[in-house]
Design an enzyme around this catalytic site. Structure first.
Site, short mmCIF file in Angstrom:
data_model
loop_
_atom_site.label_atom_id
_atom_site.label_comp_id
_atom_site.label_asym_id
_atom_site.label_seq_id
_atom_site.Cartn_x
_atom_site.Cartn_y
_atom_site.Cartn_z
N CYS A 99 0.84 -1.21 0.00
CA CYS A 99 0.00 0.00 0.00
C CYS A 99 0.87 1.25 0.00
CB CYS A 99 -0.92 -0.01 1.22
SG CYS A 99 -1.96 1.47 1.36
N CYS A 195 -4.16 -3.06 6.77
CA CYS A 195 -4.61 -1.71 6.44
C CYS A 195 -6.07 -1.64 6.03
CB CYS A 195 -3.72 -1.11 5.35
SG CYS A 195 -3.43 -2.18 3.93
#
Length: 370
Positions: A99, A195
């Site tokens: 990410c 996340c």
């Protein structure tokens, strides 16, 4: 004229205090909430909405502009697809690292530069140092919160344009600043978990996207079945909890020692010092170097094979196919394919690779990860 900074605001205390610090330093700050994932949690609550409400409250209280940018497609294509593919291979990926590489310091950075931003900023515990036109990634001052492990695949373009406002202060000081400014996030607990998954039931989440089927749990010493697993995707090397085989054997805890994807077998070993849980070296693929140039091999440095692990002295060699061989100075437990091996020289993060293969302490355990 004040330099323009686009700050990634998550709705947490770290990015909130980053906004305060940047404004106090005289920057023209705009907060952007990245919408990467749109799904309710196990209680039916959309956490993205709650987090954005906190961004709004903080931004309004300190007087900065803010808005939302949707990166859901980029996230799906660059991070989530990778995440699923790794699990299909029987590996345990680290989507937080991906990410950062693909979204926060690539898609977000490109977006900010189109807005003529001078810099982007993030609420990570890390630092950037420039020397001779090279940009180095340094550990955060608060070693217990250092996040360079997750930033180990960020290159020169991003680092040259990035500010980490809280990288040189302790977490306790971050909380103090938040309270002093009466920020809505001052007492908000830190987020945990992957996340985009957050704190929901991880196994249920995986089952929603991947087909899993039950299989045998095999004791590596007796080669006998001692239990049934719920799908090989739900198990990772070194795992102790959730095996469902307590009370079997000599009373010592059981640990996942290996997985055979083809045969749908989870292998377990009893006792936390069982030699099958340890390896002496690993092969890493897709190496990435922060300075975007290779070091001189063999490289003597330290490495982490998971977040919060103590640094381990290693020797790194480059193989003919471009992969890396990483030899440890002493045996290491639960190094896991799919995770990230991150290299350090004291306080500087050098880069990382993705763990591919392991070399066991004893050759008789080479079959464990096939």
């Amino acid at each position: 004229m004040a330099k323009k900074v686009i700050l990634g605001m998550s709705g947490g205390v770290d990015s909130s205090v980053s906004a305060v610090i940047l404004k106090d330093q005289g920057y023209d700050v705009t907060g952007i909430f990245m919408k990467n994932w749109d799904e309710k949690d196990d209680e039916g609550i959309c956490t993205a909405k709650e987090d954005y409400d906190d961004v709004r409250k903080v931004a309004d209280s300190i007087g900065i502009d803010y808005y939302t940018v949707n990166f859901e497609k980029q996230y799906w294509d660059q991070v989530f697809t990778y995440f699923l593919d790794e699990y299909k291979k029987g590996r345990t990926p680290n989507p937080d690292v991906m990410c950062n590489q693909e979204i926060k310091f690539k898609a977000f950075l490109d977006y900010a530069l189109k807005l003529d931003a001078d810099y982007i900023a993030m609420g990570h515990y890390a630092r950037v140092e420039e020397k001779n036109n090279d940009f180095y990634l340094k550990r955060g001052v608060d070693n217990s919160k250092d996040q360079t492990y997750f930033l180990s695949r960020i290159g020169q373009k991003a680092l040259s344009k990035t500010i980490f406002p809280i990288g040189d202060i302790e977490k306790s000081k971050v909380r103090e600043i938040a309270k002093e400014h009466n920020l809505a996030t001052a007492l908000k607990k830190d987020s945990t978990g992957v996340c985009f998954i957050g704190e929901r039931n991880f196994d249920k989440f995986l089952d929603k996207y991947l087909l899993s089927k039950k299989g045998d749990i095999i004791d590596i010493d007796s080669n006998k079945k001692i239990g049934t697993h719920n799908g090989i995707i739900h198990y990772t090397l070194g795992q102790r909890k959730g095996l469902g085989i307590g009370g079997v054997g000599n009373g010592k805890p059981w640990f996942v020692a290996g997985k055979n994807l083809k045969e749908n077998i989870v292998y377990v070993a009893q006792g936390e010092e069982h030699e099958a849980l340890f390896t002496k070296s690993m092969i890493g693929e897709n190496p990435f170097w922060i300075l975007e140039k290779e070091p001189i091999f063999p490289l003597k440095c330290t490495a982490k094979f998971r977040y919060r692990q103590s640094d381990i002295p290693v020797s790194v060699y480059k193989l003919d196919n471009g992969n890396l061989k990483v030899e440890y100075d002493f045996k290491v437990k639960a190094v896991t394919p799919g995770q990230v091996a991150v290299f350090y020289d004291e306080e500087y993060c050098l880069g990382s690779c993705i763990i591919k293969d392991l070399e066991p302490l004893n050759d008789k355990y080479r079959y464990l990860n096939m």
